[in-house]
Design an enzyme around this catalytic site. Structure first.
Site, PDB file in Angstrom:
ATOM      1  N   ASN A  26      -7.683   1.959   9.717  1.00 29.99           N
ATOM      2  CA  ASN A  26      -6.391   2.163  10.372  1.00 29.99           C
ATOM      3  C   ASN A  26      -6.641   2.184  11.868  1.00 29.99           C
ATOM      4  OD1 ASN A  26      -5.380   2.460   7.824  1.00 29.99           O
ATOM      5  ND2 ASN A  26      -4.741   4.596   8.044  1.00 29.99           N
ATOM      6  N   TYR A  33      -4.733   2.248  15.781  1.00 26.10           N
ATOM      7  CA  TYR A  33      -3.550   2.334  16.629  1.00 26.10           C
ATOM      8  C   TYR A  33      -3.874   2.222  18.113  1.00 26.10           C
ATOM      9  CZ  TYR A  33      -0.970   3.514  12.472  1.00 26.10           C
ATOM     10  OH  TYR A  33      -0.399   3.432  11.231  1.00 26.10           O
ATOM     11  N   HIS A  89      -2.653  11.005   0.561  1.00 26.58           N
ATOM     12  CA  HIS A  89      -2.144  10.805   1.913  1.00 26.58           C
ATOM     13  C   HIS A  89      -1.502  12.132   2.344  1.00 26.58           C
ATOM     14  CE1 HIS A  89      -0.893   7.397   4.820  1.00 26.58           C
ATOM     15  NE2 HIS A  89      -0.502   8.536   5.395  1.00 26.58           N
ATOM     16  N   GLU A 132      -7.367   8.630   5.968  1.00 24.77           N
ATOM     17  CA  GLU A 132      -7.637   9.319   7.232  1.00 24.77           C
ATOM     18  C   GLU A 132      -8.073  10.767   7.070  1.00 24.77           C
ATOM     19  OE1 GLU A 132      -4.189   8.831   9.728  1.00 24.77           O
ATOM     20  OE2 GLU A 132      -4.339   6.660   9.754  1.00 24.77           O
ATOM     21  N   GLU A 150      -3.682  -0.022   8.063  1.00 24.77           N
ATOM     22  CA  GLU A 150      -2.523   0.394   8.865  1.00 24.77           C
ATOM     23  C   GLU A 150      -2.690  -0.112  10.282  1.00 24.77           C
ATOM     24  OE1 GLU A 150      -1.487   4.559   9.135  1.00 24.77           O
ATOM     25  OE2 GLU A 150      -1.804   4.829   6.984  1.00 24.77           O
ATOM     26  N   ARG A 156       0.855  -1.187   0.000  1.00 21.82           N
ATOM     27  CA  ARG A 156       0.000   0.000   0.000  1.00 21.82           C
ATOM     28  C   ARG A 156       0.896   1.244   0.000  1.00 21.82           C
ATOM     29  NH1 ARG A 156      -2.429   3.094   4.585  1.00 21.82           N
ATOM     30  NH2 ARG A 156      -4.035   4.373   3.597  1.00 21.82           N
TER      31      ARG A 156
HETATM   32  O1  IFM Z   1       2.444   7.728   9.926  1.00 18.99           O
HETATM   33  C1  IFM Z   1       1.077   7.784  10.054  1.00 18.99           C
HETATM   34  C2  IFM Z   1       0.401   7.547   8.722  1.00 18.99           C
HETATM   35  O2  IFM Z   1       0.829   8.434   7.756  1.00 18.99           O
HETATM   36  C3  IFM Z   1      -1.096   7.704   8.864  1.00 18.99           C
HETATM   37  N1  IFM Z   1      -1.599   6.907   9.950  1.00 18.99           N
HETATM   38  C4  IFM Z   1      -0.925   6.962  11.211  1.00 18.99           C
HETATM   39  C5  IFM Z   1       0.557   6.754  11.027  1.00 18.99           C
HETATM   40  C6  IFM Z   1       1.265   6.826  12.393  1.00 18.99           C
HETATM   41  O3  IFM Z   1       1.072   8.087  12.956  1.00 18.99           O
END
Ligand code: IFM
Length: 469
Positions: free
Chosen positions: A294, A296, A120, A165, A370, A77
């Site tokens: 995505n 985290y 992006h 995002e 992600e 990706r």
């Molecule tokens: O590095 C970023 C990415 O560009 C977009 N999502 C979160 C990642 C970590 O912060």
């Protein structure tokens, strides 16, 4: 922990983004993006880091594709840079397209599926000078850019993601000013939310008109929002507001064809609804083939503002809040382990977001586009990097993916963030997310222990049993 297998055909990939790895910001006709400009603002990016040379990927494409092939990745990706393809948002720059064409060919030669994201975050600066995402016109310019990329690569690329995002490129960028263009204007931020979604819808139509068989999607950064006190009505209202601004303001128009009424009301003082014109929601809710998630961390939220701490900016410029209308919300610690980004490690949150989409927005195939973690890696004398924390992070999140699949979620793939260490936006190069280490002095790439382990997982389509420490 027991061994687990993933469904046949599960896609194992890794992800990057143009501005974070390419460098070569003035090569072959590329012009400035908002990130090139933002990096010049004192205190905007830690260490005054800029997008050049980043990981020098522009000049190391072949080596990087070989690396992916050695790791046994099924898919890669990446994003195309708007200011390379249509510098200054003007006519198409063939040299810019040629770069991505070479990348796509190199990937296909190694049987790696290109997974292309059109945006992006690197908006041409020229468009920002005309208002950026707060200006409705930018959405139409984005569709033209999409058309150019599809025209050049559509014969070889099937998987298309319009935006990465949009929460970051609207609220974090135009309200908080943490990301480029660094504006702290809530009215512009809510306009940007709508215009980004409109851009997504227009680009989806542009892709499909040239490439009816394309698989088109969008990638959202989703967070479960957890109340500090589930009995406290004020905390529950904070959850409602943040869930609205983080998740529902994007998911509802995309999959239900309407904005959440409570959030429209919350945002009325900022003029949100005046940007929504007839037919916009129809364009935005064009059915999609897949959704990128995505993930985290979770947001653990309290309605009580944090006590005023003495301001220690460490040379950083002051920034605002992305939570338009809910700026008082705070994020107390609940003692979970944290990554180098100071983000909580909470794998169960990935299970929750996948289940949430499955239940509230059913029928859309999902990909984790992600997931990963920044940790301080130290390089051993023999050059190896034992990033056990990152490996553990990815493993626990893959187990959450598997649990979601077992619970009926149509999850079809996982992309580690990131293939290699790169420019972590306002944090510069100090935060390392890569499963491959980049020595920024020499640009030498070294797969970390996590990369070697991930490679085995991808090849075996399974996680081996682990013995709890
Ligand atoms: O590095 C970023 C990415 O560009 C977009 N999502 C979160 C990642 C970590 O912060």
């Amino acid at each position: 922990m027991e061994s687990i297998s993933f469904p046949e055909g599960f896609v194992w990939g890794a992800a990057t983004a143009a501005f974070q790895i390419e460098g070569a910001t003035t090569a072959d006709g590329r012009t400035a993006s908002i990130w090139d400009t933002f990096c010049q603002i004192p205190g905007a990016v830690v260490g005054g880091d800029t997008g050049d040379p980043a990981a020098d990927h522009y000049y190391r494409v072949d080596e990087d594709v070989q690396l992916m092939s050695d790791l046994g990745l099924h898919a890669y990706r990446f994003s195309t840079a708007w200011p390379r393809v249509r510098p200054d948002a003007g006519p198409v720059n063939q040299a810019g397209l040629d770069f991505y064409s070479r990348l796509v060919d190199a990937l296909l030669e190694k049987n790696i599926t290109p997974w292309l994201t059109l945006y992006h975050w690197d908006l041409p600066q020229t468009l920002e000078d005309e208002g950026g995402w707060a200006n409705r016109d930018t959405a139409y310019r984005f569709a033209e850019y999409a058309e150019a990329v599809v025209g050049a690569l559509g014969d070889r690329v099937t998987n298309w993601t319009t935006l990465n995002e949009p929460w970051c490129s609207s609220l974090l960028s135009y309200a908080a000013g943490v990301h480029a263009p660094g504006r702290q204007e809530p009215e512009a931020a809510v306009a940007a939310v709508h215009h980004l979604l409109l851009a997504h819808g227009l680009a989806t139509a542009a892709i499909r008109s040239q490439l009816p068989e394309a698989k088109v999607g969008i990638t959202l950064n989703m967070y479960p929002i957890i109340p500090a006190d589930p009995e406290d009505p004020a905390d529950l209202d904070a959850v409602r507001r943040l869930d609205g601004l983080q998740n529902r303001i994007f998911l509802d128009p995309l999959f239900k064809g309407e904005y959440p009424a409570d959030i429209v009301e919350d945002l009325e003082p900022y003029g949100f609804s005046k940007h929504i014109r007839e037919n916009d929601l129809e364009i935005i809710s064009t059915p999609l083939d897949q959704l990128g998630v995505n993930y985290y961390a979770e947001h653990f939220v309290s309605s009580t503002p944090e006590a005023e701490a003495p301001v220690q900016t460490n040379g950083r410029r002051p920034t605002g809040s992305p939570w338009v209308g809910a700026e008082h919300v705070s994020f107390p610690s609940r003692g979970l382990p944290r990554t180098d980004m100071d983000w909580e490690v909470q794998p169960d949150g990935l299970f929750k977001v996948l289940m949430r989409v499955h239940q509230d927005y059913p029928g859309i195939p999902l990909f984790v586009t992600e997931n990963g973690a920044a940790y301080q890696d130290s390089v051993n004398e023999d050059g190896s990097i034992d990033d056990t924390e990152r490996l553990g992070y990815i493993e626990s999140h893959l187990r959450a993916c598997h649990a979601a699949i077992e619970a009926g979620v149509d999850l079809r793939g996982y992309f580690a963030w990131s293939l290699m260490d790169n420019f972590e936006w306002a944090e510069g190069y100090a935060k390392r997310f890569g499963i491959v280490h980049v020595d920024y002095e020499t640009q030498v790439r070294t797969p970390k222990m996590s990369a070697m382990w991930y490679s085995k997982v991808a090849r075996g389509n399974a996680l081996a049993a682990t013995v709890a420490p």
